[in-house]
Write a protein that holds these residues in place. Structure first.
Motif, short mmCIF file in Angstrom:
data_model
loop_
_atom_site.label_atom_id
_atom_site.label_comp_id
_atom_site.label_asym_id
_atom_site.label_seq_id
_atom_site.Cartn_x
_atom_site.Cartn_y
_atom_site.Cartn_z
N LEU A 5 28.62 66.06 63.52
CA LEU A 5 28.31 67.29 63.38
C LEU A 5 29.80 68.00 62.76
O LEU A 5 30.75 68.18 63.32
CB LEU A 5 28.01 67.94 64.58
CG LEU A 5 27.57 69.48 64.67
CD1 LEU A 5 26.42 69.58 63.69
CD2 LEU A 5 27.22 69.89 65.91
N GLU A 6 29.61 68.51 61.58
CA GLU A 6 30.66 69.21 60.87
C GLU A 6 30.44 70.83 61.15
O GLU A 6 29.44 71.50 61.39
CB GLU A 6 30.79 69.00 59.41
CG GLU A 6 30.68 67.58 59.17
CD GLU A 6 29.74 67.18 58.30
OE1 GLU A 6 29.92 66.15 57.23
OE2 GLU A 6 28.77 67.69 58.28
N SER A 7 31.79 71.39 61.13
CA SER A 7 31.73 72.97 61.00
C SER A 7 32.65 73.39 60.45
O SER A 7 33.75 72.75 60.45
CB SER A 7 31.50 73.38 62.64
OG SER A 7 32.46 73.15 63.09
N GLY A 8 32.76 74.86 60.28
CA GLY A 8 34.13 75.33 59.75
C GLY A 8 34.11 75.68 58.08
O GLY A 8 34.84 76.42 57.80
N GLY A 9 33.13 75.47 57.39
CA GLY A 9 32.87 75.84 56.13
C GLY A 9 32.90 77.21 56.08
O GLY A 9 32.54 78.08 56.90
N GLY A 10 33.12 77.63 54.53
CA GLY A 10 32.47 79.32 54.47
C GLY A 10 33.19 79.70 53.20
O GLY A 10 33.38 78.68 52.10
N LEU A 11 33.07 80.82 52.72
CA LEU A 11 33.69 81.18 51.79
C LEU A 11 35.32 81.81 51.94
O LEU A 11 35.40 82.64 52.82
CB LEU A 11 32.72 82.76 51.29
CG LEU A 11 33.34 83.51 49.94
CD1 LEU A 11 33.38 82.66 48.71
CD2 LEU A 11 32.19 84.59 49.93
N VAL A 12 35.98 81.47 51.10
CA VAL A 12 37.31 82.08 51.21
C VAL A 12 37.90 82.23 49.78
O VAL A 12 37.70 81.57 48.69
CB VAL A 12 38.14 80.82 51.92
CG1 VAL A 12 38.41 79.44 51.07
CG2 VAL A 12 39.80 81.60 52.19
N GLN A 13 38.84 83.04 49.99
CA GLN A 13 39.54 83.57 48.39
C GLN A 13 40.51 82.61 48.04
O GLN A 13 41.28 81.73 48.95
CB GLN A 13 40.35 85.11 48.61
CG GLN A 13 39.34 85.80 48.79
CD GLN A 13 39.93 87.45 48.66
OE1 GLN A 13 41.32 87.67 48.85
NE2 GLN A 13 39.16 88.43 48.56
N PRO A 14 40.85 82.20 46.86
CA PRO A 14 42.10 81.50 46.52
C PRO A 14 43.22 81.92 47.00
O PRO A 14 43.73 82.79 47.56
CB PRO A 14 42.26 81.71 45.00
CG PRO A 14 40.84 82.32 44.49
CD PRO A 14 40.40 83.23 45.64
N GLY A 15 43.83 80.69 47.60
CA GLY A 15 45.14 80.85 48.33
C GLY A 15 45.05 80.86 49.80
O GLY A 15 45.84 80.73 50.51
N GLY A 16 43.68 80.98 50.26
CA GLY A 16 43.50 81.10 51.51
C GLY A 16 43.28 79.72 52.15
O GLY A 16 43.89 78.72 51.72
N SER A 17 42.96 79.76 53.64
CA SER A 17 42.94 78.48 54.35
C SER A 17 41.72 78.29 55.12
O SER A 17 40.84 79.46 55.58
CB SER A 17 44.17 78.50 55.40
OG SER A 17 45.17 78.42 54.86
N LEU A 18 41.19 77.18 55.42
CA LEU A 18 40.12 77.10 56.31
C LEU A 18 40.27 75.68 57.05
O LEU A 18 41.00 74.74 56.76
CB LEU A 18 38.86 76.64 55.56
CG LEU A 18 38.01 77.84 54.90
CD1 LEU A 18 36.82 77.36 54.14
CD2 LEU A 18 37.44 78.60 55.80
N ARG A 19 39.67 75.44 58.42
CA ARG A 19 39.58 74.19 58.97
C ARG A 19 38.53 73.92 59.28
O ARG A 19 37.45 74.67 59.86
CB ARG A 19 40.64 74.52 60.29
CG ARG A 19 40.77 73.10 60.86
CD ARG A 19 41.82 73.22 62.12
NE ARG A 19 40.76 73.63 63.51
CZ ARG A 19 41.16 73.21 64.83
NH1 ARG A 19 42.34 72.54 64.93
NH2 ARG A 19 40.58 73.64 65.65
#
Length: 116
Positions: A5-19
């Motif tokens: 089960l994956e989670s944590g995706g989304g929309l982010v601006q260039p240069g940003g971070s996600l986990r």
């Protein structure tokens, strides 16, 4: 049988971070490694990063220095820390666990979109 089960995706601006997180459930005694793959529209699925049960890692050249894979074996969870994101990182990200005797399972995928 193993479920991811994956989670944590989304929309982010260039240069940003996600986990991203991937929680595995089920019997995993045949596992060798967990990893993250991605597939952009019109492209083949490609390896992003993987980590063996012993901690060895492997990264795609395009993400070296920006992405970090980690695991919490006590929680059967893998993470993908993504920094300095670029528009070309936009894709569906899939978690994978593989091992001996055809042990190979995939998550449902999580969308990552990098856009201003």
């Amino acid at each position: 049988q193993v479920q991811l089960l994956e989670s944590g995706g989304g929309l982010v601006q260039p240069g940003g971070s996600l986990r991203l997180s991937c929680v595995a459930s089920g019997s995993m005694f045949r596992s060798i490694a967990m990893g993250w793959y991605r597939q952009a529209p019109g492209k083949q699925r490609e390896l992003v990063a993987k980590m063996t049960n012993s901690g060895s890692t492997n990264y795609a050249d395009s993400v070296k220095g920006r992405f970090t894979i980690s695991r919490d074996n006590a929680k059967n969870t893998a993470y993908l820390q993504m920094n300095s994101l670029k528009p070309e990182d936009t894709a569906i990200y899939y978690c994978n666990i593989f091992g001996f005797e055809g042990f190979d399972y995939w998550g449902q995928g999580t969308q990552v979109t990098v856009s201003s």
